[in-house]
Structure formats: C-alpha cells, structure tokens
Write an enzyme that holds these catalytic residues in place. Structure first.
Site, PDB file in Angstrom:
ATOM      1  N   ASP A   1      -2.642  24.338  75.151  1.00 14.84           N
ATOM      2  CA  ASP A   1      -4.017  24.284  74.655  1.00 14.84           C
ATOM      3  C   ASP A   1      -4.790  23.220  75.428  1.00 14.84           C
ATOM      4  OD1 ASP A   1      -5.720  24.920  71.879  1.00 14.84           O
ATOM      5  OD2 ASP A   1      -6.127  22.975  72.770  1.00 14.84           O
TER       6      ASP A   1
ATOM      7  N   SER B   1     -10.699  26.064  66.758  1.00  9.32           N
ATOM      8  CA  SER B   1     -10.566  24.626  66.994  1.00  9.32           C
ATOM      9  C   SER B   1     -10.573  23.860  65.671  1.00  9.32           C
ATOM     10  CB  SER B   1     -11.673  24.147  67.933  1.00  9.32           C
ATOM     11  OG  SER B   1     -11.421  22.846  68.411  1.00  9.32           O
TER      12      SER B   1
ATOM     13  N   HIS C   1      -8.564  27.322  75.211  1.00  6.44           N
ATOM     14  CA  HIS C   1      -8.840  26.788  73.881  1.00  6.44           C
ATOM     15  C   HIS C   1      -9.861  27.704  73.222  1.00  6.44           C
ATOM     16  CE1 HIS C   1      -9.019  23.805  70.701  1.00  6.44           C
ATOM     17  NE2 HIS C   1     -10.335  23.730  70.801  1.00  6.44           N
TER      18      HIS C   1
END
Length: 564
Positions: free
Chosen positions: A273, A177, A340
């Site tokens: 995502d 991330s 994610h």
C-alpha cells in the site's frame, strides 16, 4: 482591429461552451447535500459546519439497494494538526466542492459496474479527522474545534434511513483509506441500523493499516493513532470487543478488531500500500535525508535494499491479515500493486486493463462475494510478479502513466494519444528554445492529470516553458484552490508566481499575475475537463489573450473528441 478581437473572443467563448458539455465517460457528476438538521445535534465538522454527502439515487431494480462509501483523507492527532484541517475541505463543508464525479464502483453504467450500477450510491464527505469516531462535548472557544466524527456518521445514517435506506433490500458500507478504516470500525453498527431482512455487508478499500515499526525502528504509527484516539476521545466509539482487551489506541488497527466483526466484510488492499509505505514504513521523520523520496514516488526507482525492506513490510502486512479473515463470510483481494484505493477509480475497478488476481478483477471478486456466487480470498505473489498492476511514475519533462500491453486496448484514457497530441500542439503554440515568444500564442502551458473526487489523485504533469519548474507537488496548491471554489476571494500560485482571478466562466477562468515585472504582465487561462486541468500562460495584452484562448481551445477540443 478592436472589433475583430472582440469578435474573435466571442467565437472562442462559444467554442469553449460547446467543449465543456458532459463527456461520454463512465464518470458522472453528483451534487452535494448538506445535513443542516445535524447541527442542532452537535453533529458537525471540525469548524462547526454541517456534515455533507453526495447521493446518486438508485433506479430500476436497484431502487432499494444502497451503497454508502466514506471519504478518506488521513487523520489529525492534536489541536495543531486539526487546526490545519479546520479551514480545508477535510474540516469544513464550507470548503467542499459542490459536485463530485462518481466512477468505478460508483458508476451508473452497467458495463463499468455490472453488479451495483443501479443502486443508490452515497459518498459521505470526511471532515472530522478521526475516521468518524470522535465525540467531545466541550468546544474550546479559542480554537472552535468540534471533535464530533461519531455524531456526524450517525446523523448522516439517520438522514439516509429517512430518505429510504430503512427499506433497503441490500446494503453495503464501504470506504477508502481513512474511510476504509471507518467502514471496519462501524461495520457492525451499520448492520444494527438496518432491518434484519436487509442483506448487509461491508467493504474496506485500502483501510487495513498495520501496526509496524518505521525505518528507524520506532512505533511511529502506533503513537500517532494513540494521539488521534485521545484527542477525539474515540475510545467509547471503538469496538468494545477490542477496547475491553487492549489500549484504545491499538483498537484503531484493523488487525486487532476484524476477527470479532460479525457482519460479512471484504478487504481490498495492496500488500505494498503506497500510503503505508510512505507514512508507516518510511515517514519523513524516519528518513531525514530523503533517501526514500524517489522510491516512494516510483517503486521502480527503489534500490535492491529498499525493495527488500518493502518485501519485509509485505510479510508483516500478510501476517497482520492472515488468520483474521478465516470466516466464510469474509473475503479479500490483496494484490501486489503499489497503490492506494482501487474501487472508486474505473481503471482499477473494472476495465480492459484493470489489475487481476487469478484472472479476476476487483469488481468481479467483490460482486461474486456479495451476491454469494462464490467466495474470494486471494493473495497475490510478491512484486513485481503481477503485470496487470498500475504503477505510476513521475518524470521530468512530461510525466506519463505506465500501462501494460493490455492498456493499449482499454476504453477511456489513451495516454499515448495525450503525449503525442501535447508534443505536436506545444511545438506550435508554446514558447520554447526553438521558438520565440513572439511566434507562440503561449509563453507556457501546464497539463495536469487529476481525479476531481479526492485529494490524493494528482498524477502525471506536463509542463512546457523555458524557466518553468513545476512538479506535481507544487501544483497541489492550484488544485486545492480550484476545489475550494473560492475563486473570487483567494489567489493561486504557479511555480513562484501569484495570480488573481479576473473572470470566471462555466468550466474555466482567467487570472492575472500579481508579482511580475514585465510591462504587459502575465495572464493565465485555467480550463477544467473531467480528467485534466490545462493552464495556458500568455503575455498579458488583449491581443495575446485572444490568441491564447484559441490555442488552449484547440488542444482541449482534441482531448474532448477522444472522450478524455
């Protein structure tokens, strides 16, 4: 009678102590390291506390190999949002848990992580809010905010070099991330820190954020990133190959920097995502009526029009990455899952039911690419073509994770078993419409499936009690309370009730409700395992507490026997 109750309590304590021995799963605990020497260099978190990381030493043939991953957690774009983070684990090492569980690409077991299991593995904690790019000398005494992400990154790298990374034969800089974005922005800098003889590559997991308009047609993410860069004065630490051509805010987008990266780099990303769908495509400001709420939680609840919008987003994502990883040294695994971050979770990294792209797991694709066994640049077909994806759903009653047929044979979490065990156990131990509170040991019980290594892994929740209206979002407060590790100085909430901790044990603690009007009060037992938090609520009397402990112990014992 009192002696009998005390004896029962002692037996329960012994049983519980035996339950919370380490389980034989792929995950293993790693203690925190505070870099105290960094403070003198001004390399500190938002609140001025020292930076931190977790280091699992390498062994055997991997003793001189180093895998460094940077933690994610979004960004703060102004003084207000940075103050919101300052006194949390995303802004202060004082608020970080002392132990993290490593799994997936961080696993130390060969069968779960064949290519990297014996490497030195480091998880760098994230506490600056700028993907480790900020560097502001001045500190406003009114806020005491330190924007020093770049210094934090360099101080930790220097600490690791001194601890043996300078002798690395192989090294990977990675991140998930916001950490995945950081691995992109720092990739060439990482290469420059190590000897020319070291084989250095980078890996970005869910860090390829794209510059796309939101539902309302505004450049929400572009504006946000520009504010992040301005607040943290990040421009001087972004790749000069980009800032010499574009506004520095645009150099926070990988699509504007990756073509110029000289160090080999691999991108693991979902074309859908889930963070980008929720925060770039459909942020709250662009969806004031919450039309996308259910769709963002569960892709299967999206309308045909919403799915078309998401398919259009996928096209934009592919356009933003295609043509920028043409070099033979670059690789990519772009699946069509609604996900994610996929490398640090065993279920998505490598297991019997892990996501596949052309019959290849993420683990094999990354390993083949790093060791030059074969290149890997694959893009999945559009959703819902890939049956191996792990798409999560939330349901009323008890939530459960959807799994493919392959998942029935997988090692680790057996969701069917958990559901059946819960229903059987709750029917005898938890008050419901069919059982009076006098017959049941517990007034209510909540089972939370969570990942202790990150803030965004709150998954399904099971709640059983008349009147309890608890959902995953509401239970985040309890999770944050546990992770802050301030049990004796703070209170926690469940639904609308506030509790104070009355006793603390190795893997569990007891609490008492502060705002109940019931004569006996209400007690809570909170037990933590490697994958679950189980909360038992009971009538506050001594006898009820003993019965509640026995009931909770029985269920945790069932889960532990299955290595859950």
């Amino acid at each position: 009678m009192v002696k009998a109750i005390r004896l029962l309590g002692l037996v329960v304590l012994i049983l519980i102590s035996s339950i919370f021995k380490p389980t034989t799963t792929d995950a293993f605990p790693v203690e925190i390291t505070l870099v105290q020497s960094a403070v003198a260099k001004g390399a500190v978190c938002l609140d001025g506390s020292p930076p931190a990381y977790h280091h699992a030493p390498g062994f055997g043939a991997g003793i001189n190999n180093w895998y460094i991953t940077m933690e994610g957690g979004g960004w703060c774009n102004n003084v207000t949002t940075c103050l919101d983070r300052k006194n949390t684990r995303l802004g202060s090492s004082k608020q970080m848990v002392k132990t993290l569980s490593f799994s997936g690409i961080l696993s130390n077991k060969q069968k779960f992580n064949p290519d990297f299991y014996n490497w030195n593995k480091i998880k760098v904690r994230y506490c600056d809010g700028s993907s480790f790019t900020g560097d502001v000398e001045a500190v406003n005494p009114a806020t005491n905010l330190h924007f020093r992400g770049q210094r934090v990154w360099l101080a930790i790298m220097e600490d690791l070099l001194a601890k043996g990374m300078k002798n690395a034969q192989n090294a990977i800089l990675s991140g998930c991330s916001a950490g995945g974005l950081s691995s992109i922005l720092h990739c060439d800098k990482f290469r420059a820190l190590l000897p020319p003889t070291t084989k250095v590559k980078c890996l970005s997991d869910a860090g390829y954020f794209i510059n796309a308009k939101d539902l309302a047609g505004t450049q929400h993410i572009e504006t946000f990133y520009s504010q992040v860069v301005a607040t943290h004065q990040s421009a001087k630490n972004l790749p000069q190959s980009c800032t010499s051509r574009l506004n520095p805010g645009l150099c926070f987008f990988p699509q504007n920097v990756v073509a110029q990266i000289q160090t080999p780099i691999f991108f693991v990303n979902a074309a859908y995502d889930s963070w980008q769908i929720k925060n770039i495509l459909a942020p709250g400001v662009a969806d004031p009526h919450g039309t996308w709420h259910d769709c963002k939680l569960d892709i299967k609840k999206c309308s045909s029009l919403q799915l078309k919008t998401m398919q259009d987003f996928r096209v934009q994502f592919l356009s933003a990455i295609n043509g920028r990883v043409d070099s033979v040294s670059k690789g990519m695994f772009i699946d069509s899952c609604y996900a994610h971050c996929q490398t640090e979770m065993q279920e998505t990294w490598m297991r019997a039911d892990s996501p596949l792209l052309e019959k290849t797991t993420i683990a094999k694709a990354v390993g083949d690419w790093y060791f030059d066994r074969s290149p890997f640049k694959k893009i999945d077909c559009p959703y819902p073509c890939n049956p191996t994806c792990h798409n999560r759903i939330f349901e009323s009653g008890y939530g459960r994770e959807e799994i493919s047929e392959q998942g029935k044979e997988r090692e680790g979490m057996d969701w069917g078993f958990v559901g059946k065990a819960w229903e059987k156990w709750a029917s005898f131990n938890v008050a419901s419409s069919s059982s009076s509170s006098g017959e049941a040991a517990l007034k209510g019980a909540i089972l939370i499936n969570y990942d202790p290594t990150g803030p965004s892994r709150l998954l399904s929740i099971i709640a059983e009690q008349e009147g309890i209206k608890a959902n995953p979002i509401q239970m985040n407060h309890l999770l944050d309370f546990i992770k802050r590790d301030k049990l004796t100085t703070q209170t926690f909430t469940i639904a609308h009730n506030q509790y104070v901790v009355t006793s603390i044990h190795e893997r569990w603690f007891c609490g008492r409700c502060l705002n109940t009007s019931k004569p006996a009060g209400e007690g809570a037992i909170v037990m933590q395992t490697a994958a679950f938090i189980l909360v038992g609520l009971y009538d506050g009397s001594m006898a009820s507490a003993s019965r509640a402990m026995v009931a909770v112990d029985q269920f945790v014992a069932q889960l532990t026997r299955r290595n859950l």
